[in-house]
Design an enzyme around this catalytic site. Structure first.
Site, PDB file in Angstrom:
ATOM      1  N   GLU A   1       5.529   9.676   3.028  1.00  0.00           N
ATOM      2  CA  GLU A   1       5.308   8.249   2.768  1.00  0.00           C
ATOM      3  C   GLU A   1       4.136   8.556   1.651  1.00  0.00           C
ATOM      4  O   GLU A   1       3.340   9.327   1.627  1.00  0.00           O
ATOM      5  CB  GLU A   1       4.677   7.602   3.814  1.00  0.00           C
ATOM      6  CG  GLU A   1       4.378   6.423   3.230  1.00  0.00           C
ATOM      7  CD  GLU A   1       4.039   5.277   4.929  1.00  0.00           C
ATOM      8  OE1 GLU A   1       4.235   4.254   4.614  1.00  0.00           O
ATOM      9  OE2 GLU A   1       3.841   5.935   5.846  1.00  0.00           O
TER      10      GLU A   1
ATOM     11  N   ASP B   1       5.625   0.383   3.384  1.00  0.00           N
ATOM     12  CA  ASP B   1       6.172  -1.020   4.086  1.00  0.00           C
ATOM     13  C   ASP B   1       5.949  -2.150   3.251  1.00  0.00           C
ATOM     14  O   ASP B   1       5.520  -2.049   2.040  1.00  0.00           O
ATOM     15  CB  ASP B   1       5.382  -1.066   5.383  1.00  0.00           C
ATOM     16  CG  ASP B   1       4.083  -1.040   5.211  1.00  0.00           C
ATOM     17  OD1 ASP B   1       3.342  -0.864   4.081  1.00  0.00           O
ATOM     18  OD2 ASP B   1       3.278  -0.491   6.324  1.00  0.00           O
TER      19      ASP B   1
ATOM     20  N   TYR C   1      -5.464   0.663   9.080  1.00  0.00           N
ATOM     21  CA  TYR C   1      -6.672   0.984   8.336  1.00  0.00           C
ATOM     22  C   TYR C   1      -7.795   0.594   8.977  1.00  0.00           C
ATOM     23  O   TYR C   1      -8.470  -0.321   8.620  1.00  0.00           O
ATOM     24  CB  TYR C   1      -6.489   0.127   6.932  1.00  0.00           C
ATOM     25  CG  TYR C   1      -5.433   0.672   5.992  1.00  0.00           C
ATOM     26  CD1 TYR C   1      -5.671   1.958   5.392  1.00  0.00           C
ATOM     27  CD2 TYR C   1      -4.148   0.320   5.837  1.00  0.00           C
ATOM     28  CE1 TYR C   1      -4.993   2.667   4.556  1.00  0.00           C
ATOM     29  CE2 TYR C   1      -3.261   1.042   5.068  1.00  0.00           C
ATOM     30  CZ  TYR C   1      -3.531   1.908   4.348  1.00  0.00           C
ATOM     31  OH  TYR C   1      -2.516   2.655   3.591  1.00  0.00           O
TER      32      TYR C   1
ATOM     33  N   ASP D   1       0.938  -1.081  -0.097  1.00  0.00           N
ATOM     34  CA  ASP D   1       0.030  -0.050  -0.088  1.00  0.00           C
ATOM     35  C   ASP D   1       0.875   1.210  -0.041  1.00  0.00           C
ATOM     36  O   ASP D   1       0.237   2.306  -0.841  1.00  0.00           O
ATOM     37  CB  ASP D   1      -0.965  -0.045   1.337  1.00  0.00           C
ATOM     38  CG  ASP D   1      -0.158   0.141   2.393  1.00  0.00           C
ATOM     39  OD1 ASP D   1       0.754  -0.447   2.934  1.00  0.00           O
ATOM     40  OD2 ASP D   1      -0.622   1.312   3.286  1.00  0.00           O
TER      41      ASP D   1
END
Length: 479
Positions: free
Chosen positions: A452, A72, A217, A69
């Protein structure tokens, strides 16, 4: 701190233009850098290799493929599905522009990389693998996915542990994607649609939030938006009355000021407003709710709710904030096209807002990310002036190592995360999490809220970029 002058957003918006075609191509390339599994021969990201090749092995199933996603090495089901749904919507809504830009095949490939994975995850009825990788253990090692040795723990939903949000969002992704492939691969399109129907039914018959992806999430908005969103895409793909009845009589809908991986209401409302306008189906309330979204975002309406930074960027919260920037730009361009086709305007109370205003605001938001901002810099890696060089991303910040190289997790952060130097591998096209509410940006790997990237930030940028690349600055589609 940035002080000393007021950034003239109107002047910048009127004068600025970028190489949108280059930004479009690079935005798609970022998604290719996020691929998990065995990469195809035409892989364009030369520093990436095969990874996650034993995903699913713990349950004796093949769960290779899909996407990481963000920065990571975990595959999270909910944001991954939203990424694919929005890619599919992009391929449908901006098909002529993507064709003209030579990118339609690349977008189709990006969608299929996700849908192939979903078919593996949902192979059994009333069961779906929704995550691969233990995030807490993954986050304790700064290692590229090709060399990771962290546990590839499997997370799943079934009739005993339901997950309505993930089931419904995946149903939406598969239904939307079935429309994309209907003309080019009918058999594959049918497989996607059949699986979408089953997942939607599973989500409706076992209604419960799955919290296994928390705290990364969590579904803060609940599952009613995903059920409406999935039913909308299934109705568009099937035209079956059962879905229309659910939308009209059972689904819960609400006016909100955010469109994101967690909150889908405005997306469904824009789609349903279009159906109402073209088919005269008596769904006026969805037009009103779609209008309410616009009115809450635009700073020049009496119903404005969303914070706009001094430099002109939407800012809802730190951490992947640019998803709200690209998401709003996407919906504004799509909705303005719908309004122009139907000869309507947005109504903010008694104040009419012409479609051209939506396009203008969408362009301003995209231009901010490309460089029309108080710092005069790009927030897209490998694009424009002074682009970011330290994305918070394991693969990009770690040198290419030989397959089988054992990484010492304890040393990995000191070796590759902490050093204040540009990443050795360019994460081309990645849109950063972006500046804070004061337009401040720190290009450091450890400033993850700024640096990120996420797949769903980019998936939502592709449509507006394609429109700007092909239509020009006014974003008006040729009729």
């Amino acid at each position: 701190m940035f002080t000393g002058f007021s950034f003239d957003k109107a002047a910048a918006g009127a004068a600025v233009s970028f190489n949108y075609k280059d930004a479009l191509s690079k935005s798609i390339m970022f998604l290719e850098a996020q691929r998990s599994g065995k990469l195809p021969p035409n892989n364009r990201i030369k520093w990436r290799g095969d990874s996650g090749m034993e995903d699913g092995k713990l349950a004796h199933v093949d769960l290779t493929g899909g996407y990481y996603d963000a920065g990571d090495n975990v595959k999270y089901g909910l944001p991954l599905a939203f990424t694919v749904t929005t890619l599919a919507w992009t391929a449908l809504a901006f098909k002529p522009e993507l064709q003209a830009a030579g990118e339609l095949n690349n977008v189709h490939a990006a969608i299929r990389w996700g849908t192939d994975y979903f078919l593996k995850c949902a192979a059994k009825k009333n069961h779906m693998y929704v995550q691969v990788g233990d995030p807490n253990l993954d986050h304790q090692c700064w290692v590229r996915p090709e060399n990771m040795n962290t546990p590839r723990t499997l997370y799943e939903i079934d009739d005993k542990t339901p997950g309505t949000e993930i089931a419904a969002e995946t149903a939406a992704a598969l239904a939307a994607s079935s429309l994309v492939f209907r003309d080019t691969d009918k058999g594959y399109s049918r497989r996607l649609l059949n699986k979408a129907k089953l997942l939607y039914q599973f989500g409706r018959s076992h209604m419960k939030t799955y919290d296994g992806e928390c705290p990364f999430y969590c579904s803060y908005s609940g599952y009613n938006d995903e059920l409406l969103w999935a039913a909308t895409w299934l109705y568009m793909a099937t035209k079956r009355q059962a879905y229309a009845d659910f939308i009209s009589h059972e689904a819960i809908s609400s006016s909100v000021a955010e469109f994101s991986w967690d909150l889908k209401y405005p997306g469904a409302q824009v789609l349903l407003a279009d159906l109402n306008m073209t088919a005269n189906g008596g769904l006026q309330s969805f037009k009103t709710q779609a209008d309410n979204f616009v009115c809450a975002v635009l700073p020049d309406t009496p119903f404005h709710q969303v914070f706009i930074t001094p430099g002109g960027m939407i800012h809802l919260r730190d951490g992947a904030n640019t998803q709200y920037v690209t998401g709003t730009a996407f919906l504004f361009v799509v909705y303005s096209d719908i309004l122009l086709r139907s000869g309507q305007q947005v109504m903010c109370g008694s104040q009419p807002i012409p479609p051209a205003r939506l396009k203008e605001f969408a362009k301003q938001q995209i231009d901010y990310l490309l460089g029309a901002n108080p710092r005069g810099r790009s927030y897209v890696v490998g694009f424009g002036v002074n682009p970011p060089t330290q994305p918070h991303h394991r693969g990009a910040s770690t040198p290419v190592l030989k397959p089988g190289t054992v990484v010492n997790c304890g040393m990995s952060f000191g070796d590759w995360f902490a050093p204040d130097r540009p990443n050795p591998n360019e994460l081309t096209g990645a849109i950063m999490g972006g500046p804070d509410g004061n337009d401040e940006f720190v290009d450091k790997r450890n400033a993850s809220s700024c640096t990120e990237p996420c797949t769903y930030i980019n998936s939502l940028s592709i449509g507006p970029l394609a429109a700007l690349a092909v239509r020009g600055n006014d974003l008006v589609a040729s009729q």
